[in-house]
Motif scaffolding. Structure first.
Motif, PDB file in Angstrom:
ATOM      1  N   GLU A   1       5.796  -0.712 -19.978  1.00 48.70           N
ATOM      2  CA  GLU A   1       5.574   0.680 -19.604  1.00 48.70           C
ATOM      3  C   GLU A   1       6.889   1.357 -19.199  1.00 48.70           C
ATOM      4  O   GLU A   1       7.167   2.488 -19.620  1.00 48.70           O
ATOM      5  CB  GLU A   1       4.577   0.760 -18.450  1.00 48.70           C
ATOM      6  N   LEU A   2       7.689   0.680 -18.408  1.00 52.03           N
ATOM      7  CA  LEU A   2       8.957   1.264 -17.982  1.00 52.03           C
ATOM      8  C   LEU A   2       9.913   1.472 -19.143  1.00 52.03           C
ATOM      9  O   LEU A   2      10.630   2.484 -19.184  1.00 52.03           O
ATOM     10  CB  LEU A   2       9.597   0.370 -16.902  1.00 52.03           C
TER      11      LEU A   2
ATOM     12  N   SER B   1       8.258   2.842  -9.055  1.00 53.04           N
ATOM     13  CA  SER B   1       9.520   3.120  -8.375  1.00 53.04           C
ATOM     14  C   SER B   1      10.375   1.861  -8.199  1.00 53.04           C
ATOM     15  O   SER B   1      11.424   1.912  -7.568  1.00 53.04           O
ATOM     16  CB  SER B   1       9.248   3.757  -7.012  1.00 53.04           C
ATOM     17  N   VAL B   2       9.938   0.759  -8.771  1.00 47.87           N
ATOM     18  CA  VAL B   2      10.675  -0.506  -8.664  1.00 47.87           C
ATOM     19  C   VAL B   2      11.597  -0.645  -9.872  1.00 47.87           C
ATOM     20  O   VAL B   2      11.208  -0.341 -11.001  1.00 47.87           O
ATOM     21  CB  VAL B   2       9.690  -1.695  -8.591  1.00 47.87           C
TER      22      VAL B   2
ATOM     23  N   ARG C   1      13.897  -6.263 -11.071  1.00 45.08           N
ATOM     24  CA  ARG C   1      13.012  -7.022 -10.174  1.00 45.08           C
ATOM     25  C   ARG C   1      11.809  -7.556 -10.938  1.00 45.08           C
ATOM     26  O   ARG C   1      11.365  -8.680 -10.698  1.00 45.08           O
ATOM     27  CB  ARG C   1      12.574  -6.150  -9.005  1.00 45.08           C
ATOM     28  N   TYR C   2      11.282  -6.772 -11.879  1.00 40.94           N
ATOM     29  CA  TYR C   2      10.158  -7.249 -12.694  1.00 40.94           C
ATOM     30  C   TYR C   2      10.613  -8.342 -13.651  1.00 40.94           C
ATOM     31  O   TYR C   2       9.874  -9.293 -13.910  1.00 40.94           O
ATOM     32  CB  TYR C   2       9.506  -6.101 -13.455  1.00 40.94           C
ATOM     33  N   ARG C   3      11.830  -8.215 -14.175  1.00 39.57           N
ATOM     34  CA  ARG C   3      12.359  -9.274 -15.057  1.00 39.57           C
ATOM     35  C   ARG C   3      12.491 -10.582 -14.293  1.00 39.57           C
ATOM     36  O   ARG C   3      12.105 -11.648 -14.782  1.00 39.57           O
ATOM     37  CB  ARG C   3      13.717  -8.865 -15.635  1.00 39.57           C
ATOM     38  N   ASP C   4      13.048 -10.502 -13.094  1.00 40.02           N
ATOM     39  CA  ASP C   4      13.210 -11.708 -12.267  1.00 40.02           C
ATOM     40  C   ASP C   4      11.851 -12.322 -11.924  1.00 40.02           C
ATOM     41  O   ASP C   4      11.669 -13.536 -12.014  1.00 40.02           O
ATOM     42  CB  ASP C   4      13.970 -11.386 -10.983  1.00 40.02           C
ATOM     43  N   ALA C   5      10.910 -11.477 -11.525  1.00 34.68           N
ATOM     44  CA  ALA C   5       9.576 -11.979 -11.165  1.00 34.68           C
ATOM     45  C   ALA C   5       8.886 -12.593 -12.382  1.00 34.68           C
ATOM     46  O   ALA C   5       8.279 -13.666 -12.288  1.00 34.68           O
ATOM     47  CB  ALA C   5       8.727 -10.855 -10.581  1.00 34.68           C
TER      48      ALA C   5
ATOM     49  N   PRO D   1       0.796  -1.234   0.000  1.00 29.59           N
ATOM     50  CA  PRO D   1       0.000   0.000   0.000  1.00 29.59           C
ATOM     51  C   PRO D   1       0.831   1.288   0.000  1.00 29.59           C
ATOM     52  O   PRO D   1       0.346   2.326  -0.451  1.00 29.59           O
ATOM     53  CB  PRO D   1      -0.824  -0.107   1.279  1.00 29.59           C
ATOM     54  N   GLU D   2       2.082   1.213   0.463  1.00 31.54           N
ATOM     55  CA  GLU D   2       2.909   2.413   0.498  1.00 31.54           C
ATOM     56  C   GLU D   2       3.172   2.891  -0.927  1.00 31.54           C
ATOM     57  O   GLU D   2       3.427   2.118  -1.822  1.00 31.54           O
ATOM     58  CB  GLU D   2       4.224   2.182   1.249  1.00 31.54           C
ATOM     59  N   GLY D   3       3.052   4.173  -1.127  1.00 36.89           N
ATOM     60  CA  GLY D   3       3.283   4.735  -2.452  1.00 36.89           C
ATOM     61  C   GLY D   3       2.040   4.821  -3.307  1.00 36.89           C
ATOM     62  O   GLY D   3       2.086   5.358  -4.403  1.00 36.89           O
TER      63      GLY D   3
END
Length: 98
Positions: A92-93, A47-48, A52-56, A38-40
């Motif tokens: 998107e990034l 902001s990630v 990390r998205y590639r790994d996930a 929920p933070e952010g």
């Protein structure tokens, strides 16, 4: 009245070509993510770091390849849905970097 045959649709995206189920699946995963992190606020994913998205995405893809019906233990949702959401984030990034 304007002639509809002359309507200028050239160059416009035909969004009706996009399968709608993937949009619903990503929305479910986004709602889950917003509750888990929920933070952010709703844009916290921006902001990630992409790695990390590639790994996930890779983890969810391997789980899906091993068993196309597999469910993520933590969320209770299909790995395929998580994969789609991670790929959407990466798309998107990458676009934002241009």
């Amino acid at each position: 009245m304007q002639d509809q045959k002359a309507k200028a649709d050239a160059g416009k995206l035909r969004l009706s070509l996009v399968p709608t189920e993937i949009i619903r699946n990503i929305a479910v995963i986004r709602e889950y993510g917003c509750k888990k992190y929920p933070e952010g606020g709703k844009d916290n994913w921006k902001s990630v770091e992409p790695e990390r998205y590639r790994d996930a995405a890779y983890r969810h893809m391997l789980a899906y390849i091993d068993d196309p019906q597999s469910i993520d233990e933590e969320s209770g949702y299909p790995h395929l849905w998580h994969l789609a959401c991670n790929v959407a984030f990466l798309c998107e990034l990458e676009e934002r970097k241009k």
